[in-house]
Motif scaffolding. Structure first.
Motif, mmCIF file in Angstrom:
data_model
loop_
_atom_site.group_PDB
_atom_site.id
_atom_site.type_symbol
_atom_site.label_atom_id
_atom_site.label_comp_id
_atom_site.label_asym_id
_atom_site.label_seq_id
_atom_site.Cartn_x
_atom_site.Cartn_y
_atom_site.Cartn_z
ATOM 1 N N LEU A 55 36.740 28.672 7.878
ATOM 2 C CA LEU A 55 38.065 28.912 8.445
ATOM 3 C C LEU A 55 38.724 27.619 8.904
ATOM 4 N N TRP A 56 37.997 26.786 9.627
ATOM 5 C CA TRP A 56 38.582 25.535 10.116
ATOM 6 C C TRP A 56 38.989 24.594 8.981
ATOM 7 N N PRO A 57 38.182 24.392 7.931
ATOM 8 C CA PRO A 57 38.663 23.556 6.822
ATOM 9 C C PRO A 57 39.923 24.101 6.153
ATOM 10 N N VAL A 58 40.043 25.443 6.043
ATOM 11 C CA VAL A 58 41.248 26.014 5.435
ATOM 12 C C VAL A 58 42.471 25.709 6.299
ATOM 13 N N LEU A 59 42.337 25.891 7.601
ATOM 14 C CA LEU A 59 43.457 25.604 8.501
ATOM 15 C C LEU A 59 43.796 24.112 8.497
ATOM 16 N N GLN A 60 42.775 23.280 8.473
ATOM 17 C CA GLN A 60 43.012 21.838 8.446
ATOM 18 C C GLN A 60 43.682 21.401 7.145
ATOM 19 N N THR A 61 43.246 21.983 6.026
ATOM 20 C CA THR A 61 43.869 21.662 4.745
ATOM 21 C C THR A 61 45.318 22.123 4.705
ATOM 22 N N ALA A 62 45.578 23.306 5.267
ATOM 23 C CA ALA A 62 46.957 23.790 5.324
ATOM 24 C C ALA A 62 47.840 22.848 6.131
ATOM 25 N N TYR A 63 47.313 22.301 7.206
ATOM 26 C CA TYR A 63 48.088 21.350 8.009
ATOM 27 C C TYR A 63 48.310 20.043 7.244
ATOM 28 N N PHE A 64 47.264 19.550 6.586
ATOM 29 C CA PHE A 64 47.386 18.289 5.855
ATOM 30 C C PHE A 64 48.336 18.404 4.664
ATOM 31 N N SER A 65 48.527 19.621 4.138
ATOM 32 C CA SER A 65 49.433 19.775 3.002
ATOM 33 C C SER A 65 50.884 19.486 3.375
ATOM 34 N N PHE A 66 51.193 19.460 4.648
ATOM 35 C CA PHE A 66 52.547 19.123 5.104
ATOM 36 C C PHE A 66 52.634 17.680 5.589
ATOM 37 N N SER A 67 51.696 16.843 5.188
ATOM 38 C CA SER A 67 51.661 15.465 5.673
ATOM 39 C C SER A 67 51.471 14.504 4.512
ATOM 40 N N GLU A 68 51.690 13.249 4.819
ATOM 41 C CA GLU A 68 51.487 12.164 3.849
ATOM 42 C C GLU A 68 50.488 11.190 4.434
ATOM 43 N N TRP A 69 49.482 10.803 3.625
ATOM 44 C CA TRP A 69 48.400 9.939 4.092
ATOM 45 C C TRP A 69 48.624 8.514 3.613
ATOM 46 N N GLY A 70 48.254 7.591 4.473
ATOM 47 C CA GLY A 70 48.332 6.185 4.121
ATOM 48 C C GLY A 70 47.084 5.733 3.395
ATOM 49 N N ASP A 293 45.765 10.369 -2.513
ATOM 50 C CA ASP A 293 46.962 11.086 -2.066
ATOM 51 C C ASP A 293 46.510 12.440 -1.506
ATOM 52 N N ARG A 294 45.959 12.412 -0.311
ATOM 53 C CA ARG A 294 45.308 13.599 0.232
ATOM 54 C C ARG A 294 46.306 14.669 0.645
ATOM 55 N N GLY A 295 47.462 14.284 1.074
ATOM 56 C CA GLY A 295 48.457 15.288 1.429
ATOM 57 C C GLY A 295 48.884 16.112 0.225
ATOM 58 N N TYR A 296 49.159 15.437 -0.876
ATOM 59 C CA TYR A 296 49.542 16.144 -2.104
ATOM 60 C C TYR A 296 48.367 16.950 -2.649
ATOM 61 N N ALA A 297 47.153 16.406 -2.544
ATOM 62 C CA ALA A 297 45.970 17.144 -2.981
ATOM 63 C C ALA A 297 45.777 18.410 -2.155
ATOM 64 N N ALA A 298 46.035 18.333 -0.860
ATOM 65 C CA ALA A 298 45.940 19.533 -0.014
ATOM 66 C C ALA A 298 46.972 20.579 -0.432
ATOM 67 N N ALA A 299 48.160 20.124 -0.805
ATOM 68 C CA ALA A 299 49.182 21.065 -1.279
ATOM 69 C C ALA A 299 48.745 21.732 -2.584
#
Length: 326
Positions: A55-70, A293-299
């Protein structure tokens, strides 16, 4: 009265009746509360593991999908930009098409498993357990080992498949290196891998069908094919539904065969057929660990999750209609 002497009567003392005291009421809610407490304590380890590792990885991935990583870590909230890029990315759309085609080809393995299960369900067939073991063996084999063996079998120069074809005068292609045959070759491996599991499920479903149905059909003059079509298939529909749901979910998550057979990194770029076998999960892996590109990968993976949920819901809806009208 108590008789003491002839003709004499002695009155027995009357004991005053005492009203009964208040009965002690049972409190069933205490028992229910104790049972519920024990139930929660017993499922707590499993629930904690599911919450931490699923559950926590799914929620974390959902949050990261709205972000951009350096490039060196850290992320910035960008809203729906990753999802806008996803629906316009031709590489993502191509990977989705490849995954959809592979899933459709994987469903074609269900009739094959039903036919083999019907053959193994015959009463006169000996050593059924041995055949079950042989069919189920690929399911318990490591996926990487299976992929490496099939990569050698599909080799265009010294592979066993082309060698067998050359015996009958057929010049086999480079199965994995040609775009026209690469995805179909992977689908054949996927069907072969899951055949044993599907066969065991169907065989168990067939053996649970009462034999009286077949005996009555035989008395009425129905042959084996009519019995299979009118008795076996309708009563096997719950097993078919279960296998189809698992097959769709497993096919949409295809990665190991693509990674080992198709290659990764530079070897994938050198493979001209790789764009034809790149799946959604393979694209997610490249964006997350190669391009960073972890944000795009999460999306990408959240879009795949929504697709799996939607297709599973459609399958459940179709199953209810099948049961209702069937």
């Amino acid at each position: 009265m108590v008789l003491t002497e002839p003709g004499a009567v002695r009155a027995e003392p009357v004991v005053p009746s005492v009203p009964p005291g208040p009965t002690r009421r049972r409190r069933p809610w205490r028992n229910q509360r104790s049972e519920a407490l024990w139930a929660y304590l017993l499922i707590a380890p499993t629930g904690l593991g599911l919450a931490v590792f699923y559950l926590w990885p799914v929620l974390q991935t959902a949050y990261f999908s709205f972000s951009e990583w350096g490039p060196f870590g850290g992320h910035e909230w960008i809203g729906l930009d990753n999802y806008r890029t996803l629906v316009r990315d031709p590489e993502a759309l191509r990977a989705l098409g490849n995954t959809t085609l592979y899933t459709a080809l994987g469903l074609a393995g269900i009739p094959v498993a039903i036919v083999f299960a019907a053959l193994l369900n015959r009463r006169r067939l000996r050593a059924v357990s041995v055949y079950r073991m042989l069919f189920f063996l690929p399911m318990v084999t490591m996926p990487v080992a299976v992929a490496m063996v099939w990569r050698w079998l599909y080799n265009g120069e010294y592979g066993l498949v082309n060698h067998v074809l050359s015996v009958v005068g057929i010049d086999g292609p480079h199965w994995i290196a040609e775009p026209a045959t690469a995805l179909y070759a992977l689908a054949a491996v996927g069907i072969w891998t899951t055949l044993g599991y599907n066969l065991v499920i169907f065989l168990a479903g067939m053996q649970s069908i009462p034999r009286e149905y077949y005996e009555a059909a035989s008395i009425d003059g129905a042959g084996p094919l009519v019995q299979f079509r009118r008795i076996t298939l309708p009563l096997l529909s719950p097993s078919i539904f279960f296998v189809s749901v698992l097959s769709v979910i497993g096919s949409l998550q295809l990665f190991d065969l693509v990674y080992v057979i198709g290659g990764s990194g530079q070897s994938a770029r050198n493979n001209p057929a790789y764009p034809r076998i790149q799946t959604v999960v393979a694209l997610f892996y490249e964006k997350a660990f190669s391009s960073n590109d972890r944000g795009y990968a999460a999306a990408i993976v959240m879009g795949l999750l929504l697709l799996i949920v939607a297709l599973t819901a459609v399958q459940f809806r179709l199953q209810r209609r099948w049961v209702h009208y069937g």
